[in-house]
Design a protein around this motif. Structure first.
Motif, PDB file in Angstrom:
ATOM      1  N   ARG A  98       2.355  -4.649   2.690  1.00 23.38           N
ATOM      2  CA  ARG A  98       2.012  -3.445   3.450  1.00 23.38           C
ATOM      3  C   ARG A  98       2.888  -3.419   4.695  1.00 23.38           C
ATOM      4  O   ARG A  98       2.897  -4.377   5.466  1.00 23.38           O
ATOM      5  N   TRP A 112       0.778   0.359  -0.351  1.00 23.11           N
ATOM      6  CA  TRP A 112       1.123  -1.020  -0.686  1.00 23.11           C
ATOM      7  C   TRP A 112       2.369  -1.008  -1.562  1.00 23.11           C
ATOM      8  O   TRP A 112       2.528  -0.140  -2.421  1.00 23.11           O
ATOM      9  N   LYS A 114       4.378  -3.076  -4.328  1.00 28.03           N
ATOM     10  CA  LYS A 114       4.348  -4.185  -5.293  1.00 28.03           C
ATOM     11  C   LYS A 114       5.795  -4.524  -5.594  1.00 28.03           C
ATOM     12  O   LYS A 114       6.488  -3.786  -6.309  1.00 28.03           O
ATOM     13  N   GLN A 238      -4.753  -8.676  -7.376  1.00 29.71           N
ATOM     14  CA  GLN A 238      -4.490  -8.882  -5.954  1.00 29.71           C
ATOM     15  C   GLN A 238      -5.388  -8.013  -5.079  1.00 29.71           C
ATOM     16  O   GLN A 238      -5.619  -8.330  -3.920  1.00 29.71           O
ATOM     17  N   ARG A 239      -5.862  -6.908  -5.630  1.00 33.45           N
ATOM     18  CA  ARG A 239      -6.744  -6.009  -4.878  1.00 33.45           C
ATOM     19  C   ARG A 239      -8.223  -6.282  -5.199  1.00 33.45           C
ATOM     20  O   ARG A 239      -9.069  -5.428  -4.948  1.00 33.45           O
ATOM     21  N   GLN A 242     -10.110  -3.724  -7.381  1.00 30.48           N
ATOM     22  CA  GLN A 242     -10.435  -2.397  -6.847  1.00 30.48           C
ATOM     23  C   GLN A 242      -9.254  -1.485  -7.144  1.00 30.48           C
ATOM     24  O   GLN A 242      -8.157  -1.711  -6.637  1.00 30.48           O
ATOM     25  N   PRO A 244      -6.603   1.371  -6.900  1.00 28.75           N
ATOM     26  CA  PRO A 244      -6.127   2.316  -5.880  1.00 28.75           C
ATOM     27  C   PRO A 244      -6.300   3.743  -6.408  1.00 28.75           C
ATOM     28  O   PRO A 244      -6.668   3.931  -7.570  1.00 28.75           O
ATOM     29  N   THR A 382      -5.213   5.820  -1.133  1.00 26.48           N
ATOM     30  CA  THR A 382      -4.656   4.474  -1.221  1.00 26.48           C
ATOM     31  C   THR A 382      -3.664   4.477  -2.381  1.00 26.48           C
ATOM     32  O   THR A 382      -4.024   4.829  -3.506  1.00 26.48           O
ATOM     33  N   VAL A 384      -0.398   2.435  -4.431  1.00 24.93           N
ATOM     34  CA  VAL A 384       0.483   1.294  -4.667  1.00 24.93           C
ATOM     35  C   VAL A 384       1.792   1.843  -5.234  1.00 24.93           C
ATOM     36  O   VAL A 384       1.787   2.524  -6.260  1.00 24.93           O
TER      37      VAL A 384
END
Ligand SMILES: *Cc1c(COP(=O)(O)O)cnc(C)c1O
Length: 434
Positions: A98, A112, A114, A238-239, A242, A244, A382, A384
Motif C-alpha cells: 500500500r 493495494w 499485488k 493476505q487479506r 476478505q 476487496p 477497496t 487490489v
C-alpha cells in the motif's frame, strides 16, 4: 559470544573496525568519527538461543524447503493435486503493498498493489510455468515450446532449464523488451525471432507442436491457468479472505483474466469468500479488442493490428476470449482501455513510489484511475491492482521516458551531468529536483 554480540536488551551499536571506537546506532557518520575507519554493526545478544531462536524464526514464516515454500504449491489442492514432485524455484509469495502516492493518484479509498513482478523471473508467468513444466515432466515431454511477448519465454526458459527439458521460444522480432529477450538467451532456450506479430508466433508454435510432438505451454495451456489462479488465492489469503470490491489487472491474451475468474468462482463455491470481487481487465488503447467488445456487451468479436508501448499486452487477437467473457460476466466486471500516455504516467507514479513495474503492469492502476473518474468505481472502494511485471523488464522504455523524450514528460527524472567538483554537487542539491 561477547565479542560478537553486545549485551542483551541494548540497542545495536556501530563499531569501528580500525580503532574499536563505538558509536550510537543512530549516528549518521559514514565512517568512524575519530579515525575515519570502516564501521560495522554489533547487535545485542538475542534473548533466545539455539533451537528456541530457530523456532521463533520458523514460526514467523510459512516457508519450508521444497514445494511448500511456493505461493503456488501451497494451494496444491486447487492447482494440481496429484503431482508428487514439482518443478519449483519456488515462486509466488509476492507482497501486497500500500503506497499513499499511488492510492491518491488512483483516487480510491484503499488501493493495494499485488506485486507479481517479484516472482523469480520477474513476472506472474512463473505461477503458471511451475505448473505447466511440472506437467511437461510428468508426461515425459522431449521439449517444451511457447509463443510469447517476452515474459512467458523468459519464464519457460528458466523452468525448462531447472527441469532439464529443452525449450523453444518464438517471439516477434523487434517487439520484445530487452530484459525479457536477454533472459531467454541467458537461461538457454532456443530463441526464434519471428518476422511477424505475436499472433503469428502463436499460430506457428501451435502448428509446430502438433507436427513435432513438443509440449506447448502458451497461455491456452490449462495448467498455466491453474497456477495463475494462485495470484487471487494468495491475495485473498493476505487479506484474511476478505474480498476487496475490485481486482484490476492488465489484459492482453486474456489468460490471466480467465484464471482470475476461475479462481474467484472456485473460492466462492468452496466458501473461502462470501462475496465475489468485481474484475477490471485493462487493455492498452492500441490493442483493445476485448474492451471494444465489452462496450458492445460482447455482441462482436473484433481483432486489431496491435500497437502499444506496453509490449506484454500488445495482442490483437486474444486466445482466451470466451473464458475471459465468462470471468467478466460472472464477476459483474468491467473492461477498460487506457492510452500509452496514461500507462506511462501511472507507471511513473508507481516507479517513483519506489515500487516499480513494467509498462503493461501500470495499465491496472491507470484503469482504476480512469474508472474512478468515470464513476464506475466508487470513491470508498477497496481495490487490489495487480502489477504483473518487474521494472527492469523494459529498460528501453525507462530510458526513452526519463532521458530521451522531447519535450520531457512532466514526471521525467532527467539525470544531471556535472563536472567532478563538490561545488557542482552542492549546486545540484540546492536546486529544485525538476
Ligand atoms: C503476460 C502479461 C500480461 C498479460 O496477461 P494475459 O494473460 O496475456 O492477458 C500483462 N502483463 C505482463 C507483465 C505480462 O507478462
Amino acid at each position: 559470544m561477547s565479542e560478537i554480540f553486545a549485551v542483551a536488551g541494548t540497542p545495536s551499536v556501530q563499531r569501528c573496525e580500525s580503532c574499536g571506537a563505538t558509536w550510537p546506532e543512530l549516528d549518521a557518520s559514514a565512517t568512524c568519527r575519530s579515525c575515519d575507519g570502516l564501521l560495522a554493526i554489533v547487535q545485542p545478544t538475542p534473548t533466545a538461543h539455539g533451537a528456541a531462536l530457530l523456532q521463533r524464526f520458523g514460526s514467523r514464516c510459512c516457508t519450508h524447503p521444497g514445494s511448500e515454500a511456493s505461493g503456488v504449491w501451497r494451494f496444491a489442492e486447487l492447482v494440481m493435486p496429484t503431482a508428487t514432485s514439482h518443478v519449483t524455484h519456488p515462486e509466488g509469495n509476492t507482497p501486497l503493498l500500500r503506497r499513499t502516492a499511488v492510492q491518491t493518484y488512483a483516487g480510491v479509498a484503499e488501493l493495494w498493489l499485488k506485486h507479481e513482478g517479484q516472482n523469480p523471473t520477474g513476472s506472474f508467468k512463473d505461477r503458471g510455468m511451475t505448473v505447466a513444466v511440472t506437467q511437461a515432466a510428468r508426461v515425459g515431454a522431449r521439449a517444451v515450446a511457447c509463443a510469447s511477448t517476452g515474459n512467458t519465454s523468459a519464464s519457460l526458459a528458466s523452468y525448462a532449464a531447472h527441469a532439464g527439458i529443452p525449450a523453444l521460444v518464438l517471439v516477434p522480432r523487434g517487439q520484445v523488451a530487452m530484459g525479457k529477450l536477454t533472459q531467454s538467451l541467458a537461461y538457454g532456450a532456443r530463441t526464434l525471432l519471428v518476422d511477424g506479430s505475436f499472433d503469428d508466433c502463436l499460430r506457428l508454435v501451435r502448428e509446430a507442436s502438433a507436427e513435432l510432438g513438443v509440449y506447448l505451454v502458451n497461455s491456452v495451456n490449462p495448467w498455466r491457468i491453474e497456477g495463475q489462479k494462485t495470484i487471487v488465492f494468495e491475495l485473498l489469503q493476505q487479506r484474511g479472505w476478505q474480498a476487496p470490491d475490485w481486482i484490476a489487472l492488465p489484459a492482453g491474451n486474456l489468460g490471466n483474466t480467465s484464471a482470475f475468474g476461475k479462481a474467484l468462482r472456485e473460492a466462492h463455491a468452496l466458501g473461502l469468500i462470501d462475496r465475489v470481487p468485481r474484475l477490471l481487465a485493462v487493455q492498452a488503447a492500441g490493442a483493445a479488442p476485448f474492451a471494444t467488445a465489452f462496450a458492445d456487451d460482447f455482441a462482436t468479436h473484433p481483432t486489431v493490428k496491435p500497437e502499444t508501448i506496453a509490449t506484454a499486452i500488445r495482442i490483437g487477437d486474444p486466445a482466451s476470449w470466451d473464458r475471459a467473457i465468462r470471468a467478466i460476466r460472472e464477476t459483474n466486471g468491467a473492461v477498460a482501455s487506457v492510452t500509452d500516455d496514461e500507462i506511462l504516467d501511472a507507471k511513473a507514479v508507481i516507479d517513483a513510489a519506489g515500487v516499480g513495474c513494467e509498462p503493461a503492469s501500470a495499465a491496472s492502476v491507470a484503469g482504476v484511475r480512469k474508472l474512478r473518474a468515470a464513476g464506475v468505481i466508487a470513491p470508498d472502494a477497496t481495490v487490489v491492482a495487480v502489477l504483473t511485471g518487474h521494472v527492469l523488464k523494459d529498460p528501453g522504455a525507462l530510458i526513452e521516458y526519463h532521458q530521451q523524450r522531447d519535450p520531457a514528460p512532466s514526471r521525467a527524472n532527467r539525470p544531471v551531468e556535472i563536472g567532478a567538483t563538490l561545488a557542482e554537487v552542492a549546486r545540484v542539491l540546492s536546486a529544485p529536483a525538476h
